[in-house]
Design an enzyme around this catalytic site. Structure first.
Site, mmCIF file in Angstrom:
data_model
loop_
_atom_site.group_PDB
_atom_site.id
_atom_site.type_symbol
_atom_site.label_atom_id
_atom_site.label_comp_id
_atom_site.label_asym_id
_atom_site.label_seq_id
_atom_site.Cartn_x
_atom_site.Cartn_y
_atom_site.Cartn_z
ATOM 1 N N LYS A 42 0.840 -1.199 0.000
ATOM 2 C CA LYS A 42 0.000 0.000 0.000
ATOM 3 C C LYS A 42 0.877 1.252 0.000
ATOM 4 C CE LYS A 42 -0.532 -0.291 5.034
ATOM 5 N NZ LYS A 42 -1.496 -0.378 6.141
ATOM 6 N N ARG A 141 -11.107 -0.077 14.012
ATOM 7 C CA ARG A 141 -10.863 0.654 12.766
ATOM 8 C C ARG A 141 -11.804 0.170 11.675
ATOM 9 N NH1 ARG A 141 -4.847 0.553 10.225
ATOM 10 N NH2 ARG A 141 -5.385 -1.664 10.012
ATOM 11 N N TYR A 262 12.686 29.988 7.816
ATOM 12 C CA TYR A 262 11.400 30.571 8.185
ATOM 13 C C TYR A 262 11.274 30.694 9.699
ATOM 14 C CZ TYR A 262 9.534 30.164 3.446
ATOM 15 O OH TYR A 262 9.304 30.307 2.105
ATOM 16 N N MET A 310 9.678 24.238 1.937
ATOM 17 C CA MET A 310 8.919 23.393 1.023
ATOM 18 C C MET A 310 9.827 22.624 0.069
ATOM 19 S SD MET A 310 5.877 24.300 -1.695
ATOM 20 C CE MET A 310 4.668 24.712 -0.440
#
EC number: 5.1.1.1
Length: 368
Positions: A42, A141, A262, A310
């Site tokens: 997955k 779940r 930042y 980023m």
């Protein structure tokens, strides 16, 4: 003219050793025998590239593959032979079930309604698809409750069905071998066998495979263990199966009192040599990456400075003399996946699953 591979490598290079993946799979399969060993791929094979990894595992005799979403199942179904079972752990909504049948994709059935819809669909077909039911034994779940599973046994008999092909559950604390819930969940699975004695059963994930052998049941579902992610108490050694290297974009010497990044969360208290590195949180580098993690230049650790941006982040390169264009290691021998995860107060699974699409992915063939 630059080639596409060179353009992609400008961000970073994710190198996956398919031979190590296959070796880990074979090691795990031997460890759990005679139980069957599947593969959980997955989240794009935990961020590494499921469409390259799945065929390599198929060639190593893996025949059951688990993903989470329907889109992931379609991607694997398109590249695997028909004798490979592709299972959707999240299941699907009823309206998608006919499509799953047509594509030979098997949803894990997570509610009584899903079971009823799937049975009715199979009864209208000349070729029935397998029936896999998830038992919620302690995760809260997905899956049917033990009480619902017991009621389903009567429904199966009424409709002329012998039993589900598999009943699957998932350990909530497999990474904690002494946790009491492990025993409780295993006990619930044993009780399920009273309702469906002829079904096959699956409980163990990567960590669960290294609990008591009884937890292995009929089928084990390794995920991150395929890529060498292991707990210290694992009895069988596994091979790290990937590295991630980045590129230094700029090197700058700065004086005392220079703010970095930042929020100016770091201001230099001594002259520093700062190197800016070629990937950021858009590529899966955690924004909260903290020292001592950073990157490694020829085995020397360069700790992160300030917040990850980023598309880049800064490291303290004062101990060395790097130049723009130098390759540095983010995950590998000198800085492991586990060290990166610990520095971000998270788990290796999350670091892997977030690895971005901008990296060049190199698949070293299993034959090498």
């Amino acid at each position: 003219m630059m080639k596409l591979a060179e353009i992609q490598a400008a961000c970073g290079v994710l190198c996956v050793d398919l031979a190590a993946v296959v070796d880990n799979y074979q090691t795990l399969a031997r460890h759990v025998a005679p139980a069957q060993c599947g593969a959980v791929l997955k989240a794009n094979g935990y961020g590494l590239g499921a469409e390259a990894i799945a065929p390599a595992l198929y060639a190593a005799n893996c025949r059951i593959f688990f993903v989470a979403q329907l889109s992931e199942g379609v991607a694997l179904r398109n590249i695997l032979s028909a004798d490979a079972m592709v299972v959707l752990l999240n299941g699907v909504m009823p309206q998608a079930m006919p499509f799953c049948c047509a594509q030979q994709i098997t949803p894990l059935l997570n509610s009584v309604d899903q079971v009823m819809t799937w049975l009715a669909l199979q009864e209208a077909r000349s070729q029935r698809r397998p029936v896999l039911i998830q038992l919620d034994s302690g995760m809260s779940r997905l899956g049917v409750t033990p009480e619902q599973l017991a009621r389903l046994a009567a429904i199966f008999r009424q409709r002329g069905w012998a039993a589900p092909d598999y009943i699957i559950s998932h350990l909530a604390n497999a990474d904690r071998p002494d946790h009491a819930l492990n025993v409780y969940q295993h006990t619930l699975l044993q009780q399920a066998k009273k309702a469906f004695p002829t079904s096959r059963y699956s409980l163990a994930n990567s960590c669960g495979m290294f609990l008591h052998p009884a937890w292995r049941e009929d089928l084990c579902r390794p995920g991150v263990a395929l890529f060498g992610v292991a707990q210290p108490w694992f009895s069988t050694p596994l091979k790290p199966a990937f590295t991630l290297t980045l590129t230094i974009l700029r090197v700058q010497d700065v004086p005392v009192g220079t703010p970095i990044g930042y929020g100016s969360t770091v201001t230099t208290t001594r002259p520093l040599r700062i190197a800016t590195v070629s990937a950021g949180y858009a590529d899966g580098i955690p924004r909260n990456l903290r020292p001592p993690a950073g990157v490694c230049w020829r085995g020397v650790r360069l700790p992160v400075l300030g917040r990850v941006c980023m598309d880049s982040f800064m490291v303290d390169a004062s101990a060395i003399m790097p130049t723009s264009g130098d390759v540095v290691e983010f995950i590998g021998v000198s800085q492991t996946l586990e060290e990166v995860a610990a520095a971000c107060d998270t788990i290796p699974y999350e670091i892997m699953a977030r690895l971005g699409a901008r990296f060049r992915r190199i698949m070293q063939p299993a034959e090498a």
